[in-house]
Motif scaffolding. Sequence first.
Motif, PDB file in Angstrom:
ATOM      1  N   ASN A 161       9.743  13.715  -3.625  1.00 48.51           N
ATOM      2  CA  ASN A 161       8.523  13.927  -3.887  1.00 48.51           C
ATOM      3  C   ASN A 161       7.831  14.183  -2.560  1.00 48.51           C
ATOM      4  OD1 ASN A 161       5.669  13.215  -4.336  1.00 48.51           O
ATOM      5  ND2 ASN A 161       6.100  11.917  -6.080  1.00 48.51           N
ATOM      6  N   ARG A 164       4.314  12.398  -1.742  1.00 51.01           N
ATOM      7  CA  ARG A 164       4.323  11.172  -1.493  1.00 51.01           C
ATOM      8  C   ARG A 164       4.990  10.968   0.226  1.00 51.01           C
ATOM      9  NH1 ARG A 164       4.301   7.291  -5.908  1.00 51.01           N
ATOM     10  NH2 ARG A 164       2.939   8.276  -7.358  1.00 51.01           N
ATOM     11  N   GLU A 167       2.333  11.761   2.522  1.00 43.38           N
ATOM     12  CA  GLU A 167       1.344  10.494   2.712  1.00 43.38           C
ATOM     13  C   GLU A 167       2.315   9.619   3.648  1.00 43.38           C
ATOM     14  OE1 GLU A 167       0.790   9.183  -1.079  1.00 43.38           O
ATOM     15  OE2 GLU A 167      -0.294  10.840  -1.831  1.00 43.38           O
ATOM     16  N   ASP A 196       4.221  16.442  -6.433  1.00 45.27           N
ATOM     17  CA  ASP A 196       4.034  15.203  -7.502  1.00 45.27           C
ATOM     18  C   ASP A 196       3.838  15.867  -9.009  1.00 45.27           C
ATOM     19  OD1 ASP A 196       3.748  12.235  -7.830  1.00 45.27           O
ATOM     20  OD2 ASP A 196       1.925  12.820  -8.915  1.00 45.27           O
TER      21      ASP A 196
END
Length: 263
Positions: A161, A164, A167, A196
């Motif tokens: 992902n 993610r 992040e 995502d």
Amino acid sequence: MATLVCFHAHPDDEAISTGGTMAKAAAAGHRVVLVLATRGEEGEKIPGVVPEGSELGAWRERETRDSAALLGCQRVVFLGYRDSGMAGAPQNDAPDSFWQADTDEAAGRLARVLDEERADALTVYDSHGVYGHPDHVAVHRVGTRAAELAGTERVYWATMNRDRIREMVEAAERAGTPVDAERTERVDSEEFGLPDADITHAIDVSEVLDLKRSAMAVHASQIAPESFFLALGQEEFAAAFGTEWFVRPGRGRNGPHEPDLFA
């Protein structure tokens, strides 16, 4: 109960990419079969692990069988191709490398396993092999064709992902945690994982995370205790590896990720 076949390029890929999903499926009573294209002959030996004079491919095959046993796999199959090395390496051109394999011939080898097992589901990698490794790209190509030959309708792409992970990298940078520049550059590449929005399935593997970590550690010739994978604390490891991501091609997503490959 169903039969899940996971197709991977090299030893240790199974533990890193789908180890939790395999362990959960086995614990639920499903049959889990691991197929590897190569024995990872071009891996870099961690000093002091592989005995002098030992052939790396044979050693990594043993590590794979030990990892598979931990994860609950009931069968392990090697297709017999040679590791092609990283993108651009001269090993890419070796005639017996997986990258050079004829797609239909290689797919036929995998399709025979799918037929023998009456596979209900097959995992491969996304179309760019998660991060562009030639053998991972070949797994996508060969696996997709094998599913066509065997009539295996349920195919999933194992991926990362990208959103993610970005992040997590940004959070680490805000916290002042050193982040490897090469790793950051890789995450920003369009050839790393998928966004995502494209991912259909998110498998929570937190309940088998210790098994997954142990299976990764079994690959000691490649994954050192101080490596990125194993040096993480428990919470950091759970954040990085506690969810495994898949795409069911052609299905799309209208809402939350699906939590189960067999739903």
